[in-house]
Motif scaffolding. Structure first.
Motif, PDB file in Angstrom:
ATOM      1  N   GLY A 236      36.082  41.217  34.003  1.00 43.53           N
ATOM      2  CA  GLY A 236      36.615  42.223  34.918  1.00 43.53           C
ATOM      3  C   GLY A 236      36.505  41.799  36.371  1.00 43.53           C
ATOM      4  N   LEU A 237      35.347  41.250  36.742  1.00 42.60           N
ATOM      5  CA  LEU A 237      35.160  40.808  38.121  1.00 42.60           C
ATOM      6  C   LEU A 237      36.032  39.599  38.430  1.00 42.60           C
ATOM      7  CD1 LEU A 237      31.292  41.252  38.457  1.00 42.60           C
ATOM      8  CD2 LEU A 237      33.107  42.784  39.278  1.00 42.60           C
ATOM      9  N   ASP A 238      36.212  38.714  37.447  1.00 47.97           N
ATOM     10  CA  ASP A 238      37.091  37.573  37.663  1.00 47.97           C
ATOM     11  C   ASP A 238      38.540  38.022  37.793  1.00 47.97           C
ATOM     12  OD1 ASP A 238      37.355  34.703  37.922  1.00 47.97           O
ATOM     13  OD2 ASP A 238      38.377  34.742  35.981  1.00 47.97           O
ATOM     14  N   LEU A 239      38.903  39.102  37.119  1.00 47.37           N
ATOM     15  CA  LEU A 239      40.247  39.654  37.264  1.00 47.37           C
ATOM     16  C   LEU A 239      40.487  40.081  38.716  1.00 47.37           C
ATOM     17  CD1 LEU A 239      42.613  40.338  35.272  1.00 47.37           C
ATOM     18  CD2 LEU A 239      41.704  42.665  35.204  1.00 47.37           C
ATOM     19  N   ALA A 240      39.488  40.722  39.313  1.00 49.31           N
ATOM     20  CA  ALA A 240      39.605  41.135  40.714  1.00 49.31           C
ATOM     21  C   ALA A 240      39.704  39.919  41.631  1.00 49.31           C
ATOM     22  CB  ALA A 240      38.416  42.005  41.105  1.00 49.31           C
ATOM     23  N   ARG A 241      38.929  38.882  41.351  1.00 50.42           N
ATOM     24  CA  ARG A 241      39.002  37.658  42.163  1.00 50.42           C
ATOM     25  C   ARG A 241      40.359  36.973  42.005  1.00 50.42           C
ATOM     26  NH1 ARG A 241      33.629  37.232  40.304  1.00 50.42           N
ATOM     27  NH2 ARG A 241      34.251  35.861  38.598  1.00 50.42           N
ATOM     28  N   THR A 242      40.881  36.978  40.801  1.00 44.55           N
ATOM     29  CA  THR A 242      42.188  36.369  40.546  1.00 44.55           C
ATOM     30  C   THR A 242      43.268  37.071  41.361  1.00 44.55           C
ATOM     31  OG1 THR A 242      41.506  35.777  38.298  1.00 44.55           O
ATOM     32  CG2 THR A 242      43.874  35.801  38.753  1.00 44.55           C
ATOM     33  N   LEU A 243      43.199  38.402  41.421  1.00 44.58           N
ATOM     34  CA  LEU A 243      44.160  39.160  42.215  1.00 44.58           C
ATOM     35  C   LEU A 243      44.017  38.804  43.692  1.00 44.58           C
ATOM     36  CD1 LEU A 243      46.357  41.296  42.336  1.00 44.58           C
ATOM     37  CD2 LEU A 243      44.562  43.041  42.454  1.00 44.58           C
ATOM     38  N   ALA A 244      42.791  38.670  44.164  1.00 49.80           N
ATOM     39  CA  ALA A 244      42.573  38.299  45.564  1.00 49.80           C
ATOM     40  C   ALA A 244      43.148  36.923  45.876  1.00 49.80           C
ATOM     41  CB  ALA A 244      41.073  38.334  45.874  1.00 49.80           C
ATOM     42  N   GLU A 245      43.055  35.990  44.921  1.00 46.49           N
ATOM     43  CA  GLU A 245      43.626  34.655  45.123  1.00 46.49           C
ATOM     44  C   GLU A 245      45.138  34.739  45.363  1.00 46.49           C
ATOM     45  OE1 GLU A 245      40.375  32.549  42.109  1.00 46.49           O
ATOM     46  OE2 GLU A 245      42.512  32.558  41.601  1.00 46.49           O
TER      47      GLU A 245
ATOM     48  N   ARG B 256      35.676  50.929  38.404  1.00 40.47           N
ATOM     49  CA  ARG B 256      36.737  50.760  39.396  1.00 40.47           C
ATOM     50  C   ARG B 256      36.154  50.388  40.752  1.00 40.47           C
ATOM     51  NH1 ARG B 256      39.834  55.402  36.864  1.00 40.47           N
ATOM     52  NH2 ARG B 256      38.606  56.789  38.176  1.00 40.47           N
ATOM     53  N   ALA B 257      35.062  51.043  41.134  1.00 40.07           N
ATOM     54  CA  ALA B 257      34.452  50.747  42.438  1.00 40.07           C
ATOM     55  C   ALA B 257      33.987  49.302  42.514  1.00 40.07           C
ATOM     56  CB  ALA B 257      33.281  51.694  42.694  1.00 40.07           C
ATOM     57  N   GLU B 258      33.464  48.771  41.411  1.00 39.72           N
ATOM     58  CA  GLU B 258      33.029  47.376  41.406  1.00 39.72           C
ATOM     59  C   GLU B 258      34.219  46.432  41.505  1.00 39.72           C
ATOM     60  OE1 GLU B 258      28.907  47.392  38.834  1.00 39.72           O
ATOM     61  OE2 GLU B 258      30.782  47.744  37.753  1.00 39.72           O
ATOM     62  N   LEU B 259      35.321  46.769  40.863  1.00 39.27           N
ATOM     63  CA  LEU B 259      36.532  45.959  40.998  1.00 39.27           C
ATOM     64  C   LEU B 259      36.994  45.917  42.452  1.00 39.27           C
ATOM     65  CD1 LEU B 259      38.759  46.987  37.935  1.00 39.27           C
ATOM     66  CD2 LEU B 259      37.343  44.952  38.176  1.00 39.27           C
ATOM     67  N   VAL B 260      37.004  47.067  43.093  1.00 42.57           N
ATOM     68  CA  VAL B 260      37.457  47.135  44.487  1.00 42.57           C
ATOM     69  C   VAL B 260      36.542  46.309  45.383  1.00 42.57           C
ATOM     70  CG1 VAL B 260      37.794  48.667  46.461  1.00 42.57           C
ATOM     71  CG2 VAL B 260      38.584  49.370  44.201  1.00 42.57           C
ATOM     72  N   ARG B 261      35.231  46.433  45.208  1.00 43.16           N
ATOM     73  CA  ARG B 261      34.291  45.669  46.042  1.00 43.16           C
ATOM     74  C   ARG B 261      34.484  44.171  45.846  1.00 43.16           C
ATOM     75  NH1 ARG B 261      30.569  49.847  44.696  1.00 43.16           N
ATOM     76  NH2 ARG B 261      29.664  48.570  43.035  1.00 43.16           N
ATOM     77  N   GLU B 262      34.696  43.738  44.606  1.00 38.46           N
ATOM     78  CA  GLU B 262      34.880  42.310  44.347  1.00 38.46           C
ATOM     79  C   GLU B 262      36.187  41.809  44.961  1.00 38.46           C
ATOM     80  OE1 GLU B 262      33.617  38.590  42.843  1.00 38.46           O
ATOM     81  OE2 GLU B 262      32.600  40.502  43.237  1.00 38.46           O
ATOM     82  N   TRP B 263      37.238  42.615  44.866  1.00 40.52           N
ATOM     83  CA  TRP B 263      38.503  42.237  45.497  1.00 40.52           C
ATOM     84  C   TRP B 263      38.345  42.150  47.018  1.00 40.52           C
ATOM     85  CZ3 TRP B 263      41.549  44.765  49.106  1.00 40.52           C
ATOM     86  CH2 TRP B 263      42.818  44.210  49.337  1.00 40.52           C
ATOM     87  N   GLU B 264      37.681  43.129  47.619  1.00 43.80           N
ATOM     88  CA  GLU B 264      37.481  43.113  49.068  1.00 43.80           C
ATOM     89  C   GLU B 264      36.719  41.869  49.500  1.00 43.80           C
ATOM     90  OE1 GLU B 264      37.302  47.790  50.428  1.00 43.80           O
ATOM     91  OE2 GLU B 264      35.517  46.892  49.524  1.00 43.80           O
ATOM     92  N   ARG B 265      35.691  41.529  48.743  1.00 43.33           N
ATOM     93  CA  ARG B 265      34.888  40.349  49.088  1.00 43.33           C
ATOM     94  C   ARG B 265      35.731  39.076  49.005  1.00 43.33           C
ATOM     95  NH1 ARG B 265      32.887  36.185  47.106  1.00 43.33           N
ATOM     96  NH2 ARG B 265      33.738  36.636  45.050  1.00 43.33           N
ATOM     97  N   ALA B 266      36.510  38.941  47.928  1.00 37.45           N
ATOM     98  CA  ALA B 266      37.270  37.715  47.720  1.00 37.45           C
ATOM     99  C   ALA B 266      38.504  37.622  48.612  1.00 37.45           C
ATOM    100  CB  ALA B 266      37.679  37.610  46.244  1.00 37.45           C
ATOM    101  N   ALA B 267      39.122  38.772  48.896  1.00 38.12           N
ATOM    102  CA  ALA B 267      40.343  38.770  49.706  1.00 38.12           C
ATOM    103  C   ALA B 267      40.065  38.824  51.197  1.00 38.12           C
ATOM    104  CB  ALA B 267      41.233  39.953  49.305  1.00 38.12           C
ATOM    105  N   GLY B 268      38.845  39.223  51.586  1.00 42.89           N
ATOM    106  CA  GLY B 268      38.527  39.351  53.002  1.00 42.89           C
ATOM    107  C   GLY B 268      39.242  40.522  53.649  1.00 42.89           C
ATOM    108  N   ARG B 269      39.492  41.579  52.888  1.00 41.86           N
ATOM    109  CA  ARG B 269      40.172  42.777  53.388  1.00 41.86           C
ATOM    110  C   ARG B 269      39.402  44.009  52.929  1.00 41.86           C
ATOM    111  NH1 ARG B 269      46.439  42.539  53.627  1.00 41.86           N
ATOM    112  NH2 ARG B 269      46.970  40.328  53.443  1.00 41.86           N
ATOM    113  N   GLU B 270      39.617  45.099  53.638  1.00 35.53           N
ATOM    114  CA  GLU B 270      39.108  46.384  53.181  1.00 35.53           C
ATOM    115  C   GLU B 270      40.235  47.141  52.493  1.00 35.53           C
ATOM    116  OE1 GLU B 270      37.242  48.633  56.224  1.00 35.53           O
ATOM    117  OE2 GLU B 270      35.690  47.123  56.633  1.00 35.53           O
ATOM    118  N   ALA B 271      39.910  47.772  51.376  1.00 33.77           N
ATOM    119  CA  ALA B 271      40.935  48.478  50.606  1.00 33.77           C
ATOM    120  C   ALA B 271      41.246  49.851  51.186  1.00 33.77           C
ATOM    121  CB  ALA B 271      40.483  48.615  49.153  1.00 33.77           C
TER     122      ALA B 271
END
Length: 357
Positions: free
Chosen positions: A141-150, A287-302
């Motif tokens: 799940g966390l890698d899915l969020a990182r993949t989206l950020a990539e 969901r909150a953990e997905l958002v935090r992981e995406w924010e960290r990897a993408a360098g953006r706030e959701a």
């Protein structure tokens, strides 16, 4: 499932052998097998012996549009090929398959199609594989969020330069596009002498989305259909090996992708209008953990994502309503589409509940 008449194997083989870059053995047999996965563009496995005796057989994925009446701009495999080609040229690594050939001549198999490398792995769709343990589910799940950020880190300028998306106005265009898709369904049904069914929650959510249109964040490449069953998962490490189904990719607000992913990610105890969401199983991140992981990897706030989640469910309902009408017309054999008689209204009611309209 054997390949139906939607792929003329004889003509396909002739086309393949005219392309020396594919390295086929001109005398060997080619097999074509339909993959019974997904509900959008049709997917086949094409296997052929290599011209080199030391090389293993070549294996590609062929993508072509479904049969029957299609919505305007939907199922555009030529555009999907160009998206994947641009991703393959980007300096920002993205887990996408490598495309190898495009055919725009509909005389070959009856529709445009393209070939891409086959990526080994598993699509997690209707059930959790036995080998995917609790800790691996969380990691996936966390890698899915990182993949989206990539994906969202890919420079969008080459896409804009080739006409795939625009640098601004994406959210307003999304509303116009999906309103247009709904109107396209109505027009197509009217041409056959029928009348598309009433969907009152569609109208309510449409009006709410228009009245609460958020300011856009900086543009990025967006996938448009990013969810767990649109990635291939490696069995060895339970990581995302490749993202597939790029037909709706464009340039826009990356929060739309994030909201779409979250719309398929109910929290434990929550219900979803359509069956088969495995992310409700134990071990997957919240969901909150997905958002935090995406924010960290993408360098953006959701920021606040309610609008984007409501948009995701609403436009999915419009897309599936088109599939439902293909089912009614008898142009698809996908049993999932029969369930949309009740499934689409349930999705629209869910979208209305999310936004509180």
């Amino acid at each position: 499932m054997s390949a139906p008449s939607l792929v003329d194997e004889r003509r396909l083989v002739g086309w393949l052998r005219e392309r020396p870059n594919l390295g086929l053995d001109r005398g060997g047999g080619v097999t074509v097998e339909r993959l019974a996965e997904g509900h959008s563009n049709l997917t086949y496995v094409v296997t052929a012996p290599s011209a080199s005796v030391d090389a293993p057989p070549a294996s590609w994925i062929l993508r072509r549009p479904p049969a029957g009446p299609l919505l305007p701009t939907a199922h555009d495999v030529v555009r999907e090929f160009r998206v994947l080609d641009l991703l393959g040229r980007s300096e920002q690594p993205v887990r996408s398959p490598r495309v190898v050939a495009l055919c725009e001549d509909i005389e070959v198999i009856g529709a445009p199609f393209y070939l891409m490398d086959r990526v080994e792995g598993c699509v997690v769709r209707d059930e959790i594989p036995a080998w995917l343990t609790g800790p691996q589910r969380r990691a996936l799940g966390l890698d899915l969020a990182r993949t989206l950020a990539e994906i969202h880190l890919v420079p969008p300028e080459p896409f804009v330069a080739t006409g795939i998306g625009r640098p601004d106005g994406y959210l307003a265009r999304q509303l116009r596009r999906w309103v247009g898709q709904r109107e396209g369904i109505q027009a197509a049904v009217a041409q056959t002498g029928g009348r598309a069914r009433d969907l009152p929650d569609y109208d309510v959510v449409r009006d709410w989305l228009g009245a609460h249109l958020p300011d856009e964040s900086p543009a990025a490449v967006v996938h448009g259909d990013f969810k767990l069953d649109n990635v291939i998962v490696g069995k060895g490490d339970a990581r995302v090996a490749a993202v597939v189904d790029w037909e709706m990719a464009t340039v826009g607000d990356p929060r739309a992708d994030l909201g779409y992913l979250l719309s398929f990610w109910p929290e434990p105890g929550e219900t979803y209008p359509l069956p088969g969401l495995v992310s409700t199983g134990a071990g997957f991140p919240t969901r909150a953990e997905l958002v935090r992981e995406w924010e960290r990897a993408a360098g953006r706030e959701a920021g606040e994502l309610t609008w984007f989640v409501a948009l995701a469910v609403w436009k999915l309902a419009v897309l599936l309503e088109a599939s439902y009408h293909r089912h009614l017309a008898g142009s698809t054999d996908d049993p999932f589409f029969a369930s949309l008689d009740a499934g689409v209204p349930a999705l629209l009611a869910h979208a209305r509940e999310i936004c509180g309209a």
